[in-house]
Design an enzyme around this catalytic site. Structure first.
Site, PDB file in Angstrom:
ATOM      1  N   ARG A 122     -36.396 -80.180  34.060  1.00 61.22           N
ATOM      2  CA  ARG A 122     -34.672 -80.400  35.158  1.00 61.22           C
ATOM      3  C   ARG A 122     -34.371 -82.103  35.165  1.00 61.22           C
ATOM      4  NH1 ARG A 122     -35.993 -75.956  39.584  1.00 61.22           N
ATOM      5  NH2 ARG A 122     -33.998 -76.230  40.453  1.00 61.22           N
ATOM      6  N   GLN A 127     -29.206 -80.498  32.482  1.00 57.06           N
ATOM      7  CA  GLN A 127     -28.480 -80.701  33.931  1.00 57.06           C
ATOM      8  C   GLN A 127     -27.641 -79.384  34.090  1.00 57.06           C
ATOM      9  OE1 GLN A 127     -27.170 -83.623  36.536  1.00 57.06           O
ATOM     10  NE2 GLN A 127     -28.455 -83.269  37.387  1.00 57.06           N
ATOM     11  N   ASP A 130     -29.109 -75.879  33.522  1.00 56.59           N
ATOM     12  CA  ASP A 130     -29.884 -75.629  35.048  1.00 56.59           C
ATOM     13  C   ASP A 130     -30.042 -75.100  35.553  1.00 56.59           C
ATOM     14  OD1 ASP A 130     -32.349 -75.747  36.476  1.00 56.59           O
ATOM     15  OD2 ASP A 130     -31.904 -78.090  37.444  1.00 56.59           O
ATOM     16  N   SER A 133     -31.125 -74.674  39.245  1.00 55.35           N
ATOM     17  CA  SER A 133     -30.512 -75.133  40.355  1.00 55.35           C
ATOM     18  C   SER A 133     -28.739 -74.307  40.521  1.00 55.35           C
ATOM     19  CB  SER A 133     -30.532 -76.301  39.688  1.00 55.35           C
ATOM     20  OG  SER A 133     -31.636 -76.971  39.981  1.00 55.35           O
ATOM     21  N   TYR A 230     -42.993 -84.685  45.247  1.00 54.59           N
ATOM     22  CA  TYR A 230     -44.192 -83.406  45.144  1.00 54.59           C
ATOM     23  C   TYR A 230     -44.967 -83.022  46.309  1.00 54.59           C
ATOM     24  CZ  TYR A 230     -42.106 -83.817  40.531  1.00 54.59           C
ATOM     25  OH  TYR A 230     -41.127 -83.615  39.422  1.00 54.59           O
TER      26      TYR A 230
END
Length: 320
Positions: A122, A127, A130, A133, A230
């Site tokens: 990612r 992108q 991806d 997502s 995170y």
């Protein structure tokens, strides 16, 4: 002679997507590939064969997979499908390898080169590839639509001369890509939206979408905020305080949407049976993690369950 790319019709009963669109087929043909699209591959995605043919795709049959150097799929190929592929073919799909060791071994035996699209790093450069997502974004949107349909009342505040209907209260648990889109969609539909996540870094994103962030904001939470965005394992004391706050909050909500998934692990249980039992009749819980064991106790994959207290738990499969 150009290399051949094959786009099969997905065989999984719950899969309505297709591995290519007329736009991508047109680009592949332009790059010099021979593209064969199995007849009916796009039907459930509302793309007729004629649309693929119009951009230079050849309409073929399942057996044409045997000619392909590259197979573009949505889901991992089954053993039956693999029998029709030539050894050395490259297969690009979402492979869902965790806990499916036999299916992964079958691909190895068939001699294909398998690319798991969900493992695409990612990073900015990747992108456009991806898939996690893009599909989570759709799932977050659809979760609100499904929740609103089951809720069966208006989401925005309705003011009329005859009286006022208050706005629905929507609570999003897990603020990743799906959660952010769910917040934005519920806000656009006029609901009062709150959200929670174990990552303090998402607090600003939640606020920027016009929702309220729910968390026990003690010293431990503030320290976790600096951990780089995170999720960090919080202490047992913190977890107990957060669970109590969440339980009290859920009892007042009309719609709860849960989106928490950890790659390669069963979905974390966020909503207990006791929390579900505390909700008002007619309230709705939408569990987007139902295929991985679910975030809501009592969620059933592929079913809408009505509980003893009249709440509904929505467990639709393959929401994207």
């Amino acid at each position: 002679m150009g290399q051949t790319i094959f786009i099969p019709r997905e065989i999984d009963a719950i899969e309505s997507r297709v591995g290519a669109s007329p736009d991508t087929v047109k680009r592949l043909v332009g790059l010099g590939f021979d593209v064969i699209v199995e007849s009916g591959a796009g039907t459930l995605s509302r793309i007729p064969d004629a649309d693929f043919a119009a951009v230079g795709g050849k309409i073929g049959k399942a057996a044409d997979a045997g000619k392909a150097d590259v197979v573009l799929k949505v889901r991992r190929p089954s053993e039956a499908e693999l029998k029709g592929y030539k050894p050395g073919a490259a297969v690009l799909a979402t492979m869902d390898p965790y806990g499916n060791d036999a299916a992964v071994a079958a691909m190895a035996r068939a001699g294909v080169t398998a690319f798991a699209m969900e493992f695409m790093p990612r990073i900015t450069r990747a992108q456009v590839m991806d898939v996690l997502s893009s599909q989570a974004n759709l799932a977050g949107y659809q979760a609100v639509i499904d929740g609103a349909a089951e809720y069966d009342r208006a989401l925005p505040m309705m003011m009329t001369a005859a009286g006022t209907v208050p706005a629905a209260k929507v609570f999003i648990m897990g603020v990743g890509v799906a959660g952010l889109q769910a917040i934005a969609t519920a806000r656009r539909m006029g609901a009062i939206v709150t959200a929670t996540d174990v990552r303090p870094a998402v607090k600003e994103q939640v606020a920027s979408l016009g929702a309220k962030f729910l968390a026990v904001e003690d010293e431990e939470f503030k320290a976790a905020e600096t951990a780089g965005g995170y999720a960090k394992e919080m202490s047992k004391e913190y977890q107990a305080k957060q669970a109590a706050l969440t339980a009290e909050h859920i009892a007042k909500q009309d719609i709860v949407i849960t989106t928490a998934l950890i790659p390669g692990r069963p979905a974390p249980k966020l909503v207990s049976a006791a929390m579900v039992a505390s909700m008002k009749p007619g309230s709705v819980l939408v569990d987007l993690a139902v295929e991985r064991g679910g975030n809501v106790e009592g969620a059933v994959p592929g079913k809408v369950v009505t509980t003893a207290n009249g709440a509904k738990i929505v467990g639709h499969l393959n929401v994207p």
